[in-house]
Design a protein around this motif. Sequence first.
Motif, PDB file in Angstrom:
ATOM      1  N   LEU A  58      -8.386  -6.792  30.891  1.00 52.46           N
ATOM      2  CA  LEU A  58      -8.169  -7.385  32.173  1.00 52.46           C
ATOM      3  C   LEU A  58      -7.170  -6.565  33.100  1.00 52.46           C
ATOM      4  O   LEU A  58      -7.512  -6.658  34.416  1.00 52.46           O
ATOM      5  N   ALA A  59      -6.458  -5.744  32.782  1.00 55.58           N
ATOM      6  CA  ALA A  59      -5.823  -4.643  33.457  1.00 55.58           C
ATOM      7  C   ALA A  59      -6.501  -3.303  33.684  1.00 55.58           C
ATOM      8  O   ALA A  59      -5.839  -2.517  34.336  1.00 55.58           O
ATOM      9  N   ASN A  60      -7.702  -3.088  32.884  1.00 56.04           N
ATOM     10  CA  ASN A  60      -8.275  -1.952  33.231  1.00 56.04           C
ATOM     11  C   ASN A  60      -7.696  -0.791  32.522  1.00 56.04           C
ATOM     12  O   ASN A  60      -8.012   0.367  33.165  1.00 56.04           O
ATOM     13  N   ASN A  61      -7.088  -1.148  31.332  1.00 54.83           N
ATOM     14  CA  ASN A  61      -6.609   0.204  30.711  1.00 54.83           C
ATOM     15  C   ASN A  61      -6.896   0.462  29.270  1.00 54.83           C
ATOM     16  O   ASN A  61      -6.313   0.880  28.345  1.00 54.83           O
ATOM     17  N   ALA A  62      -8.045  -0.285  28.985  1.00 56.74           N
ATOM     18  CA  ALA A  62      -8.474  -0.538  27.590  1.00 56.74           C
ATOM     19  C   ALA A  62      -9.985  -0.384  27.494  1.00 56.74           C
ATOM     20  O   ALA A  62     -10.758  -0.474  28.551  1.00 56.74           O
ATOM     21  N   LEU A  63     -10.433   0.259  26.268  1.00 53.38           N
ATOM     22  CA  LEU A  63     -11.870   0.535  26.003  1.00 53.38           C
ATOM     23  C   LEU A  63     -11.992   0.161  24.695  1.00 53.38           C
ATOM     24  O   LEU A  63     -11.406   0.736  23.717  1.00 53.38           O
ATOM     25  N   ASP A  64     -13.110  -0.544  24.254  1.00 53.52           N
ATOM     26  CA  ASP A  64     -13.692  -0.651  23.121  1.00 53.52           C
ATOM     27  C   ASP A  64     -14.660   0.155  22.688  1.00 53.52           C
ATOM     28  O   ASP A  64     -15.713   0.263  23.788  1.00 53.52           O
TER      29      ASP A  64
ATOM     30  N   HIS B 212       1.380  10.961  17.209  1.00 52.12           N
ATOM     31  CA  HIS B 212       1.310  11.387  18.887  1.00 52.12           C
ATOM     32  C   HIS B 212       1.278   9.839  19.545  1.00 52.12           C
ATOM     33  O   HIS B 212       1.347   9.955  20.749  1.00 52.12           O
ATOM     34  N   GLY B 213       0.799   8.875  18.872  1.00 51.35           N
ATOM     35  CA  GLY B 213       0.766   7.607  19.383  1.00 51.35           C
ATOM     36  C   GLY B 213       1.966   7.112  20.452  1.00 51.35           C
ATOM     37  O   GLY B 213       1.771   6.693  21.756  1.00 51.35           O
ATOM     38  N   ALA B 214       3.031   7.464  20.066  1.00 48.97           N
ATOM     39  CA  ALA B 214       4.124   6.811  20.831  1.00 48.97           C
ATOM     40  C   ALA B 214       4.270   7.502  22.401  1.00 48.97           C
ATOM     41  O   ALA B 214       4.598   6.723  23.463  1.00 48.97           O
ATOM     42  N   GLU B 215       4.101   8.767  22.288  1.00 45.42           N
ATOM     43  CA  GLU B 215       4.242   9.441  23.444  1.00 45.42           C
ATOM     44  C   GLU B 215       2.984   8.947  24.455  1.00 45.42           C
ATOM     45  O   GLU B 215       3.096   9.499  25.455  1.00 45.42           O
ATOM     46  N   HIS B 216       1.947   8.528  24.035  1.00 44.17           N
ATOM     47  CA  HIS B 216       0.787   8.284  24.669  1.00 44.17           C
ATOM     48  C   HIS B 216       0.637   6.909  24.973  1.00 44.17           C
ATOM     49  O   HIS B 216      -0.224   6.448  25.763  1.00 44.17           O
ATOM     50  N   ARG B 217       1.596   5.940  24.493  1.00 45.36           N
ATOM     51  CA  ARG B 217       1.572   4.702  24.684  1.00 45.36           C
ATOM     52  C   ARG B 217       0.318   4.235  24.045  1.00 45.36           C
ATOM     53  O   ARG B 217      -0.367   3.364  24.856  1.00 45.36           O
ATOM     54  N   PHE B 218      -0.248   4.620  22.915  1.00 45.36           N
ATOM     55  CA  PHE B 218      -1.567   4.389  22.214  1.00 45.36           C
ATOM     56  C   PHE B 218      -1.601   3.234  21.581  1.00 45.36           C
ATOM     57  O   PHE B 218      -1.038   3.086  20.428  1.00 45.36           O
ATOM     58  N   GLY B 219      -2.494   1.958  22.106  1.00 48.51           N
ATOM     59  CA  GLY B 219      -2.719   1.027  21.380  1.00 48.51           C
ATOM     60  C   GLY B 219      -4.100   1.110  20.705  1.00 48.51           C
ATOM     61  O   GLY B 219      -5.058   1.730  21.257  1.00 48.51           O
ATOM     62  N   LEU B 220      -4.065   0.968  19.144  1.00 52.15           N
ATOM     63  CA  LEU B 220      -5.057   1.180  18.281  1.00 52.15           C
ATOM     64  C   LEU B 220      -5.634   0.101  17.637  1.00 52.15           C
ATOM     65  O   LEU B 220      -4.691  -0.611  16.823  1.00 52.15           O
ATOM     66  N   GLY B 221      -6.525  -0.411  18.252  1.00 57.96           N
ATOM     67  CA  GLY B 221      -7.291  -1.596  17.335  1.00 57.96           C
ATOM     68  C   GLY B 221      -8.571  -1.569  16.651  1.00 57.96           C
ATOM     69  O   GLY B 221      -9.167  -0.690  16.974  1.00 57.96           O
ATOM     70  N   PHE B 222      -8.408  -2.269  15.412  1.00 59.64           N
ATOM     71  CA  PHE B 222      -9.857  -2.023  14.620  1.00 59.64           C
ATOM     72  C   PHE B 222     -10.575  -3.438  14.428  1.00 59.64           C
ATOM     73  O   PHE B 222     -10.007  -4.333  14.104  1.00 59.64           O
ATOM     74  N   TYR B 223     -11.986  -3.374  15.002  1.00 55.58           N
ATOM     75  CA  TYR B 223     -12.800  -4.548  14.788  1.00 55.58           C
ATOM     76  C   TYR B 223     -13.517  -4.225  13.425  1.00 55.58           C
ATOM     77  O   TYR B 223     -14.015  -5.280  12.897  1.00 55.58           O
TER      78      TYR B 223
ATOM     79  N   HIS C  52     -10.482  -0.264  19.388  1.00 58.60           N
ATOM     80  CA  HIS C  52     -10.054  -0.593  20.806  1.00 58.60           C
ATOM     81  C   HIS C  52      -8.979   0.467  20.891  1.00 58.60           C
ATOM     82  O   HIS C  52      -8.083   0.633  20.145  1.00 58.60           O
ATOM     83  N   VAL C  53      -9.121   1.044  22.157  1.00 58.34           N
ATOM     84  CA  VAL C  53      -8.001   2.052  22.571  1.00 58.34           C
ATOM     85  C   VAL C  53      -7.485   1.532  23.909  1.00 58.34           C
ATOM     86  O   VAL C  53      -8.276   1.235  24.587  1.00 58.34           O
ATOM     87  N   ASP C  54      -6.203   1.590  24.088  1.00 52.85           N
ATOM     88  CA  ASP C  54      -5.471   1.440  25.420  1.00 52.85           C
ATOM     89  C   ASP C  54      -4.153   2.201  25.637  1.00 52.85           C
ATOM     90  O   ASP C  54      -3.819   2.785  24.560  1.00 52.85           O
TER      91      ASP C  54
ATOM     92  N   LEU D 182      -8.512  -7.277  12.591  1.00 54.12           N
ATOM     93  CA  LEU D 182      -8.981  -8.258  12.887  1.00 54.12           C
ATOM     94  C   LEU D 182      -8.384  -9.684  13.309  1.00 54.12           C
ATOM     95  O   LEU D 182      -8.750 -10.379  13.912  1.00 54.12           O
ATOM     96  N   ASP D 183      -6.982  -9.758  12.477  1.00 49.42           N
ATOM     97  CA  ASP D 183      -6.420 -11.001  13.004  1.00 49.42           C
ATOM     98  C   ASP D 183      -5.466 -10.801  14.157  1.00 49.42           C
ATOM     99  O   ASP D 183      -4.458 -11.402  14.403  1.00 49.42           O
ATOM    100  N   HIS D 184      -5.610  -9.560  14.750  1.00 47.85           N
ATOM    101  CA  HIS D 184      -4.752  -8.865  15.830  1.00 47.85           C
ATOM    102  C   HIS D 184      -3.304  -8.869  15.344  1.00 47.85           C
ATOM    103  O   HIS D 184      -2.394  -8.724  16.168  1.00 47.85           O
ATOM    104  N   THR D 185      -3.046  -8.580  14.206  1.00 50.76           N
ATOM    105  CA  THR D 185      -1.767  -8.204  13.520  1.00 50.76           C
ATOM    106  C   THR D 185      -1.845  -6.718  12.785  1.00 50.76           C
ATOM    107  O   THR D 185      -2.784  -6.415  12.436  1.00 50.76           O
TER     108      THR D 185
END
Length: 197
Positions: free
Chosen positions: A132-138, A156-167, A173-175, A184-187
Amino acid sequence: MSPRLALAVAVASLLAACEAGSPRAPSQTRYEAWRETRRADVDAYQAFLQARGVAGILPLQELLRSGRRWRHCGASEFAVPPRKAWQAMPATLRLVSTLRAAGVIARPTVASSFRTPGFNRCEGGSAKSRHLANNALDFDLGTAADRRLCAWWRAHGAEHRFGLGFYSPTRIHVDTAGFRTWGLDHTRRTSLCRAIR
Protein backbone atom coordinates in the motif's frame (compact mmCIF):
# COMPACT_ATOMS: atom_id res chain seq x y z
CA MET A 1 1.27 -1.04 -50.36
CA SER A 2 -0.96 -3.38 -52.31
CA PRO A 3 -4.68 -3.52 -51.42
CA ARG A 4 -4.30 -7.14 -50.31
CA LEU A 5 -1.37 -6.30 -47.99
CA ALA A 6 -3.23 -3.27 -46.62
CA LEU A 7 -6.24 -5.45 -45.85
CA ALA A 8 -4.02 -8.03 -44.12
CA VAL A 9 -2.38 -5.31 -41.99
CA ALA A 10 -5.79 -3.88 -41.05
CA VAL A 11 -7.14 -7.29 -40.05
CA ALA A 12 -3.99 -8.07 -38.02
CA SER A 13 -4.29 -4.72 -36.22
CA LEU A 14 -7.95 -5.35 -35.45
CA LEU A 15 -7.20 -8.82 -34.10
CA ALA A 16 -4.36 -7.45 -31.97
CA ALA A 17 -6.68 -4.81 -30.52
CA CYS A 18 -9.26 -7.47 -29.65
CA GLU A 19 -6.56 -9.69 -28.17
CA ALA A 20 -5.24 -6.82 -26.02
CA GLY A 21 -8.62 -6.52 -24.34
CA SER A 22 -8.83 -10.24 -23.64
CA PRO A 23 -7.82 -11.43 -20.15
CA ARG A 24 -5.94 -14.29 -21.83
CA ALA A 25 -3.83 -12.04 -24.07
CA PRO A 26 -0.06 -12.27 -23.47
CA SER A 27 1.11 -10.04 -20.61
CA GLN A 28 3.21 -7.83 -22.92
CA THR A 29 0.19 -7.17 -25.15
CA ARG A 30 -2.00 -6.37 -22.14
CA TYR A 31 0.70 -4.07 -20.74
CA GLU A 32 1.06 -2.14 -23.97
CA ALA A 33 -2.72 -1.69 -24.26
CA TRP A 34 -2.95 -0.55 -20.62
CA ARG A 35 0.04 1.77 -20.97
CA GLU A 36 -1.67 3.61 -23.82
CA THR A 37 -4.42 4.59 -21.38
CA ARG A 38 -1.92 5.81 -18.73
CA ARG A 39 1.00 7.00 -20.85
CA ALA A 40 1.54 10.34 -19.05
CA ASP A 41 1.53 8.71 -15.58
CA VAL A 42 3.76 5.81 -16.66
CA ASP A 43 6.25 8.15 -18.34
CA ALA A 44 6.33 10.44 -15.29
CA TYR A 45 6.98 7.49 -12.94
CA GLN A 46 9.73 6.19 -15.21
CA ALA A 47 11.33 9.66 -15.30
CA PHE A 48 11.17 9.79 -11.49
CA LEU A 49 12.94 6.41 -11.23
CA GLN A 50 15.56 7.48 -13.78
CA ALA A 51 16.26 10.68 -11.85
CA ARG A 52 16.95 8.58 -8.75
CA GLY A 53 19.20 6.15 -10.62
CA VAL A 54 16.99 3.09 -10.14
CA ALA A 55 15.26 2.77 -13.53
CA GLY A 56 16.05 -0.52 -15.23
CA ILE A 57 16.80 -2.50 -12.07
CA LEU A 58 13.54 -4.27 -12.87
CA PRO A 59 11.56 -4.03 -16.11
CA LEU A 60 8.94 -1.27 -15.79
CA GLN A 61 6.22 -3.67 -16.95
CA GLU A 62 6.99 -5.90 -13.94
CA LEU A 63 7.39 -3.01 -11.52
CA LEU A 64 3.85 -1.88 -12.33
CA ARG A 65 2.24 -5.32 -11.75
CA SER A 66 -0.49 -5.11 -9.15
CA GLY A 67 -0.65 -8.76 -8.06
CA ARG A 68 -1.21 -12.39 -8.90
CA ARG A 69 -5.00 -12.37 -8.40
CA TRP A 70 -5.88 -9.35 -10.52
CA ARG A 71 -8.32 -11.34 -12.68
CA HIS A 72 -10.04 -12.94 -9.70
CA CYS A 73 -10.33 -9.58 -7.93
CA GLY A 74 -11.54 -7.68 -11.00
CA ALA A 75 -8.55 -5.33 -10.70
CA SER A 76 -6.19 -3.91 -13.27
CA GLU A 77 -3.13 -6.07 -13.85
CA PHE A 78 -0.97 -2.94 -13.73
CA ALA A 79 -1.03 0.17 -11.56
CA VAL A 80 0.95 3.39 -11.25
CA PRO A 81 1.33 4.29 -7.57
CA PRO A 82 0.06 7.69 -6.44
CA ARG A 83 2.79 10.33 -6.68
CA LYS A 84 3.01 10.76 -2.91
CA ALA A 85 4.14 7.10 -2.70
CA TRP A 86 6.84 7.27 -5.37
CA GLN A 87 9.61 8.17 -2.89
CA ALA A 88 9.21 4.81 -1.14
CA MET A 89 10.31 2.58 -4.04
CA PRO A 90 13.96 3.59 -4.78
CA ALA A 91 15.33 2.08 -1.53
CA THR A 92 13.60 -1.22 -2.29
CA LEU A 93 14.92 -1.25 -5.85
CA ARG A 94 18.45 -0.57 -4.59
CA LEU A 95 18.09 -3.50 -2.18
CA VAL A 96 16.94 -5.76 -5.04
CA SER A 97 19.96 -4.67 -7.09
CA THR A 98 22.25 -5.49 -4.16
CA LEU A 99 20.63 -8.90 -3.63
CA ARG A 100 21.05 -9.77 -7.29
CA ALA A 101 24.68 -8.61 -7.33
CA ALA A 102 25.36 -10.75 -4.25
CA GLY A 103 23.85 -13.75 -6.07
CA VAL A 104 21.29 -14.47 -3.36
CA ILE A 105 18.15 -14.19 -5.51
CA ALA A 106 17.99 -15.85 -8.91
CA ARG A 107 15.91 -14.56 -11.83
CA PRO A 108 13.34 -12.64 -9.78
CA THR A 109 10.05 -11.86 -11.54
CA VAL A 110 7.76 -9.33 -9.89
CA ALA A 111 4.38 -10.83 -9.00
CA SER A 112 3.10 -7.82 -7.03
CA SER A 113 4.17 -4.24 -6.42
CA PHE A 114 1.88 -1.31 -5.49
CA ARG A 115 -1.67 -2.27 -4.52
CA THR A 116 -4.77 -0.20 -3.94
CA PRO A 117 -6.50 -0.88 -0.60
CA GLY A 118 -9.40 -2.75 -2.26
CA PHE A 119 -7.14 -4.96 -4.32
CA ASN A 120 -4.87 -5.58 -1.34
CA ARG A 121 -7.84 -6.90 0.67
CA CYS A 122 -8.90 -9.19 -2.18
CA GLU A 123 -5.29 -10.35 -2.66
CA GLY A 124 -5.22 -11.39 1.01
CA GLY A 125 -2.72 -8.74 2.07
CA SER A 126 -2.37 -7.38 5.58
CA ALA A 127 -4.14 -4.11 6.46
CA LYS A 128 -0.59 -2.79 7.11
CA SER A 129 0.82 -4.21 3.87
CA ARG A 130 3.86 -2.37 2.59
CA HIS A 131 2.44 -2.79 -0.92
CA LEU A 132 0.00 0.00 0.00
CA ALA A 133 2.97 2.29 0.69
CA ASN A 134 4.82 1.28 -2.51
CA ASN A 135 7.97 -0.07 -0.89
CA ALA A 136 7.31 -3.80 -1.23
CA LEU A 137 7.76 -6.33 -4.02
CA ASP A 138 6.61 -9.93 -4.17
CA PHE A 139 8.81 -12.10 -6.35
CA ASP A 140 8.55 -15.43 -8.09
CA LEU A 141 12.11 -16.79 -8.10
CA GLY A 142 13.73 -18.88 -10.81
CA THR A 143 15.12 -21.25 -8.14
CA ALA A 144 14.24 -21.84 -4.51
CA ALA A 145 15.64 -19.46 -1.91
CA ASP A 146 18.45 -21.09 0.02
CA ARG A 147 20.78 -20.46 2.94
CA ARG A 148 22.63 -17.69 1.07
CA LEU A 149 19.56 -15.43 1.13
CA CYS A 150 18.97 -16.03 4.83
CA ALA A 151 22.67 -15.60 5.63
CA TRP A 152 22.71 -12.31 3.71
CA TRP A 153 19.52 -11.17 5.48
CA ARG A 154 21.06 -11.96 8.89
CA ALA A 155 24.35 -10.21 8.09
CA HIS A 156 23.08 -7.13 6.20
CA GLY A 157 19.32 -6.94 6.69
CA ALA A 158 19.33 -4.42 9.55
CA GLU A 159 21.35 -1.83 7.63
CA HIS A 160 18.98 -2.12 4.64
CA ARG A 161 15.77 -2.27 6.75
CA PHE A 162 15.16 -5.53 4.88
CA GLY A 163 11.80 -7.17 5.47
CA LEU A 164 11.84 -10.72 4.07
CA GLY A 165 8.69 -12.81 3.82
CA PHE A 166 8.27 -16.35 2.51
CA TYR A 167 5.10 -17.64 0.89
CA SER A 168 6.98 -20.67 -0.47
CA PRO A 169 10.66 -21.38 -1.23
CA THR A 170 10.16 -19.70 -4.65
CA ARG A 171 7.73 -16.94 -3.67
CA ILE A 172 9.12 -14.20 -1.46
CA HIS A 173 8.32 -10.68 -0.28
CA VAL A 174 10.97 -7.96 -0.08
CA ASP A 175 10.53 -4.52 1.45
CA THR A 176 12.55 -1.79 3.15
CA ALA A 177 10.20 -1.07 6.04
CA GLY A 178 12.17 -2.70 8.85
CA PHE A 179 14.43 -5.65 9.62
CA ARG A 180 12.16 -8.66 10.09
CA THR A 181 11.20 -11.99 8.57
CA TRP A 182 8.05 -14.12 8.45
CA GLY A 183 6.42 -17.09 6.78
CA LEU A 184 2.94 -18.28 5.87
CA ASP A 185 1.33 -17.36 9.18
CA HIS A 186 2.98 -13.90 9.08
CA THR A 187 5.18 -14.67 12.08
CA ARG A 188 8.91 -15.22 12.40
CA ARG A 189 8.23 -18.77 13.59
CA THR A 190 7.37 -19.94 10.04
CA SER A 191 10.07 -18.02 8.16
CA LEU A 192 12.35 -20.23 6.08
CA CYS A 193 15.23 -18.29 7.62
CA ARG A 194 14.48 -20.08 10.92
CA ALA A 195 14.74 -23.44 9.19
CA ILE A 196 17.71 -22.63 6.95
CA ARG A 197 20.95 -22.19 8.89
